[in-house]
Write an enzyme that holds these catalytic residues in place. Structure first.
Site, PDB file in Angstrom:
ATOM      1  N   ARG A   1     -47.071 -42.314 -38.875  1.00 34.61           N
ATOM      2  CA  ARG A   1     -46.402 -42.406 -37.579  1.00 34.61           C
ATOM      3  C   ARG A   1     -47.442 -42.853 -36.557  1.00 34.61           C
ATOM      4  O   ARG A   1     -48.632 -42.573 -36.700  1.00 34.61           O
ATOM      5  CB  ARG A   1     -45.829 -41.044 -37.159  1.00 34.61           C
TER       6      ARG A   1
ATOM      7  N   LYS B   1     -46.241 -34.259 -38.264  1.00 34.40           N
ATOM      8  CA  LYS B   1     -45.121 -33.621 -37.587  1.00 34.40           C
ATOM      9  C   LYS B   1     -44.963 -32.186 -38.080  1.00 34.40           C
ATOM     10  O   LYS B   1     -45.036 -31.926 -39.276  1.00 34.40           O
ATOM     11  CB  LYS B   1     -43.844 -34.428 -37.862  1.00 34.40           C
TER      12      LYS B   1
ATOM     13  N   HIS C   1     -42.877 -48.157 -35.689  1.00 38.06           N
ATOM     14  CA  HIS C   1     -41.920 -47.441 -36.539  1.00 38.06           C
ATOM     15  C   HIS C   1     -41.294 -48.361 -37.584  1.00 38.06           C
ATOM     16  O   HIS C   1     -41.040 -47.942 -38.718  1.00 38.06           O
ATOM     17  CB  HIS C   1     -40.831 -46.799 -35.680  1.00 38.06           C
TER      18      HIS C   1
ATOM     19  N   ARG D   1     -43.628 -48.657 -40.442  1.00 38.23           N
ATOM     20  CA  ARG D   1     -43.522 -47.453 -41.284  1.00 38.23           C
ATOM     21  C   ARG D   1     -42.310 -47.564 -42.210  1.00 38.23           C
ATOM     22  O   ARG D   1     -42.388 -47.278 -43.402  1.00 38.23           O
ATOM     23  CB  ARG D   1     -43.418 -46.226 -40.374  1.00 38.23           C
TER      24      ARG D   1
ATOM     25  N   HIS E   1     -42.028 -36.390 -44.846  1.00 36.87           N
ATOM     26  CA  HIS E   1     -40.680 -35.876 -44.592  1.00 36.87           C
ATOM     27  C   HIS E   1     -40.551 -34.477 -45.184  1.00 36.87           C
ATOM     28  O   HIS E   1     -40.912 -34.256 -46.341  1.00 36.87           O
ATOM     29  CB  HIS E   1     -39.615 -36.774 -45.233  1.00 36.87           C
TER      30      HIS E   1
ATOM     31  N   TYR F   1     -33.727 -44.865 -47.284  1.00 38.15           N
ATOM     32  CA  TYR F   1     -34.330 -46.099 -47.785  1.00 38.15           C
ATOM     33  C   TYR F   1     -33.617 -46.623 -49.030  1.00 38.15           C
ATOM     34  O   TYR F   1     -33.693 -47.810 -49.325  1.00 38.15           O
ATOM     35  CB  TYR F   1     -35.821 -45.886 -48.051  1.00 38.15           C
TER      36      TYR F   1
END
Length: 316
Positions: free
Chosen positions: A162, A186, A257, A260, A283, A292
């Protein structure tokens, strides 16, 4: 309600107390705290314009606020984030006996359709990297911006980081890197990211220039040369848009983004499994990574529609 008795003078103090509590309780990052503060101040501004006391708002008032955000064409995902922050603030206010009842407790999040992420083709990514490299090699002395953009592209595309994670990397973390880097992403979760040879080569060029400009191991990798401030997200974003314009690639497709997203999609197309991609992207839930597979299915459908011989016969 009588306008004369409305008094929201203490709401900013209560917001500050709430954010301090969240920082201590959840260990939120500065970026998250800043985002919460921004969302709550938007709500406070709306309250003032609506002559509403924040301690006396009703469920209907909050629904009206959500309607106001829709009228301002705020994206559904952003509206839900603002609502989530508001619910947390009012829950805190209720627990602290500032209010008797949480008016937001039963308000449901907005239903939004998940759009597929914008991605660049492998050819487009390579074209951007080659152009940034060419821009730097043509004028290495005055081409620091080109070198920085080249490095950003190499790292984002080799790691799937990110942009916030990228900008938080310090020199001390990568000074002796061979291929792996452990970062806190994150939710303050640690994960490993892999740098390829190209990104390491460009990184070392950049670090050498940093050292020549009196930077040290405590500096951020992406830091202004004339002060101690990190390069902003907006600056990186604008540099990528500028490069895309020169490369004659749709600038709407190009952002940190989307790179990514492209990293994840290209990995999947080349045989990587979802669990591996989930770990690389950081994630927490595999369902987030599964988007995806939809990108790949749409791509395969497009190939069938455009290339399959039977379809071409039918078109003719």
């Amino acid at each position: 309600m009588n306008k004369a008795v409305i008094n929201n003078s203490d709401i900013k103090i209560k917001i500050s107390n709430f954010l301090s509590a969240k920082f201590l309780e959840k260990g939120f990052s500065k970026n998250t705290i800043d985002a919460y503060n921004k969302d709550l101040l938007i709500f406070e501004k709306w309250l003032s314009k609506s002559y509403l006391d924040y301690k006396a708002v009703s469920k209907k008032d909050i629904n009206n606020y959500i309607g106001h955000l829709k009228m301002k064409k705020i994206l559904g995902s952003s509206t839900n984030r603002k609502l989530s922050v508001l619910k947390s603030f009012y829950q805190y206010s209720n627990e602290e006996k500032i209010i008797n009842k949480n008016p937001s407790k039963t308000i449901l999040a907005q239903k939004i359709e998940k759009g597929l992420p914008r991605i660049l083709s492998e050819k487009e990514i390579i074209h951007l990297i080659d152009l940034a490299k060419k821009n730097y090699n043509t004028n290495p002395k005055d081409g620091l911006a080109s070198l920085r953009t080249w490095l950003v592209l190499e790292i984002l595309y080799s790691t799937g980081l990110r942009i916030s994670e990228l900008l938080n990397i310090k020199v001390s973390q990568v000074a002796n890197i061979t291929d792996k880097l452990y970062i806190r992403g994150k939710g303050d979760k640690q994960r490993v990211v892999i740098f390829n040879k190209n990104s390491l080569t460009v990184l070392n060029i950049w670090l050498n220039i940093m050292m020549q400009n009196n930077k040290d191991k405590n500096s951020f990798v992406f830091e202004n040369f004339n002060n101690m401030k990190k390069i902003t997200r907006q600056k990186i974003y604008n540099d990528l848009k500028s490069l895309a314009l020169k490369a004659k690639i749709d600038i709407e497709k190009v952002s940190p983004h989307s790179i990514r997203h492209s990293f994840a999609t290209h990995m999947l197309n080349r045989g990587a499994d979802l669990r591996t991609i989930q770990k690389l992207l950081g994630h927490s839930d595999i369902s987030t990574t599964e988007i995806y597979t939809n990108v790949r299915q749409n791509r395969l459908k497009g190939l069938i529609d455009n290339i399959h011989p039977l379809n071409n016969i039918l078109k003719n």
